[in-house]
Scaffold this motif. Structure first.
Motif, PDB file in Angstrom:
ATOM      1  N   ALA A 172       0.845  -1.197   0.000  1.00 46.28           N
ATOM      2  CA  ALA A 172       0.000   0.000   0.000  1.00 46.28           C
ATOM      3  C   ALA A 172       0.880   1.246   0.000  1.00 46.28           C
ATOM      4  N   ILE A 173       1.970   1.205   0.775  1.00 48.50           N
ATOM      5  CA  ILE A 173       2.905   2.331   0.807  1.00 48.50           C
ATOM      6  C   ILE A 173       3.592   2.489  -0.543  1.00 48.50           C
ATOM      7  N   LEU A 174       4.038   1.387  -1.132  1.00 52.76           N
ATOM      8  CA  LEU A 174       4.701   1.443  -2.434  1.00 52.76           C
ATOM      9  C   LEU A 174       3.762   2.033  -3.495  1.00 52.76           C
ATOM     10  N   PHE A 175       2.532   1.541  -3.545  1.00 48.25           N
ATOM     11  CA  PHE A 175       1.584   2.034  -4.552  1.00 48.25           C
ATOM     12  C   PHE A 175       1.218   3.492  -4.297  1.00 48.25           C
ATOM     13  N   SER A 176       1.116   3.881  -3.042  1.00 56.37           N
ATOM     14  CA  SER A 176       0.843   5.278  -2.699  1.00 56.37           C
ATOM     15  C   SER A 176       1.992   6.168  -3.166  1.00 56.37           C
TER      16      SER A 176
ATOM     17  N   VAL B 144       4.374  10.156  -7.110  1.00 56.36           N
ATOM     18  CA  VAL B 144       5.447  10.587  -8.017  1.00 56.36           C
ATOM     19  C   VAL B 144       5.104  10.332  -9.484  1.00 56.36           C
ATOM     20  N   GLU B 145       3.964   9.753  -9.748  1.00 59.11           N
ATOM     21  CA  GLU B 145       3.592   9.339 -11.105  1.00 59.11           C
ATOM     22  C   GLU B 145       3.757  10.434 -12.153  1.00 59.11           C
TER      23      GLU B 145
ATOM     24  N   THR C 129       6.410   9.031 -14.809  1.00 65.83           N
ATOM     25  CA  THR C 129       5.906   8.610 -16.117  1.00 65.83           C
ATOM     26  C   THR C 129       6.697   9.248 -17.245  1.00 65.83           C
ATOM     27  N   SER C 130       6.990  10.545 -17.133  1.00 63.55           N
ATOM     28  CA  SER C 130       7.731  11.209 -18.207  1.00 63.55           C
ATOM     29  C   SER C 130       9.180  10.734 -18.261  1.00 63.55           C
ATOM     30  N   ALA C 131       9.739  10.331 -17.128  1.00 63.88           N
ATOM     31  CA  ALA C 131      11.121   9.852 -17.103  1.00 63.88           C
ATOM     32  C   ALA C 131      11.218   8.375 -17.489  1.00 63.88           C
TER      33      ALA C 131
END
Length: 166
Positions: free
Chosen positions: A89-93, A98-99, A103-105
């Protein structure tokens, strides 16, 4: 090869339930299900229902994402290992937070970049977890090995990383 193994999902659910010390009936009651319906869910005979998975995670105070990752990775005990920390849950949060930047990187990163960073991050987490485990591990002294006049046992030492590589 199936993407999500029903057998592993079932084992992950059982692992979490047992980790919490709950019976089938207790979890069924907490989820508002008949015992038989819950048994079908836990044995994955009725197929994966995400609403049941969310209800199970709430009923067992566990991490629904970790249960899915456990089933996807073939590591059912990962689900119970994450139950207390809610690691997935922490990882997905964090990914959600930071998405926009990630995503652009992401398109400009290589498989090697990702594998290197993820491996280093997990190695660091493993090391931290092992240090904390070693610090909190009780020292077992039996009367046969410890006399009243003996000095106290020395604390456990972390493994020497150079020795483990050979």
């Amino acid at each position: 090869m199936m993407l999500l193994s029903p057998k592993t999902l079932s084992a992950a659910l059982k692992s979490v339930r047992r980790h919490r010390g709950l019976t089938v009936q207790q979890v069924a009651d907490r989820m508002g299900l008949a015992k038989r319906t819950y048994e079908y869910f836990e044995s994955d005979k009725g197929g994966l229902r995400l609403d049941h998975l969310d209800a199970f995670a709430e009923a067992t105070d566990s991490d629904a994402r970790a249960i899915l990752v456990a089933a996807l990775s073939g590591a059912p005990d990962f689900a119970s290992a994450c139950a207390d920390t809610k690691a997935m849950a922490i990882l997905f949060s964090t990914v959600a937070r930071v998405e926009p930047y990630f995503t652009s990187a992401l398109a400009h990163l290589t498989t090697r970049d990702l594998a290197g960073v993820f491996s280093a991050a997990f190695a660091d987490l493993i090391g931290t977890g092992q240090e904390r485990r070693d610090q909190t591990a009780p020292t077992t002294v039996t009367p046969q090995t410890q006399c009243p006049d003996d000095p106290p046992p020395s604390p456990p030492q972390p493994p020497d990383p150079d020795r483990s590589r050979s």
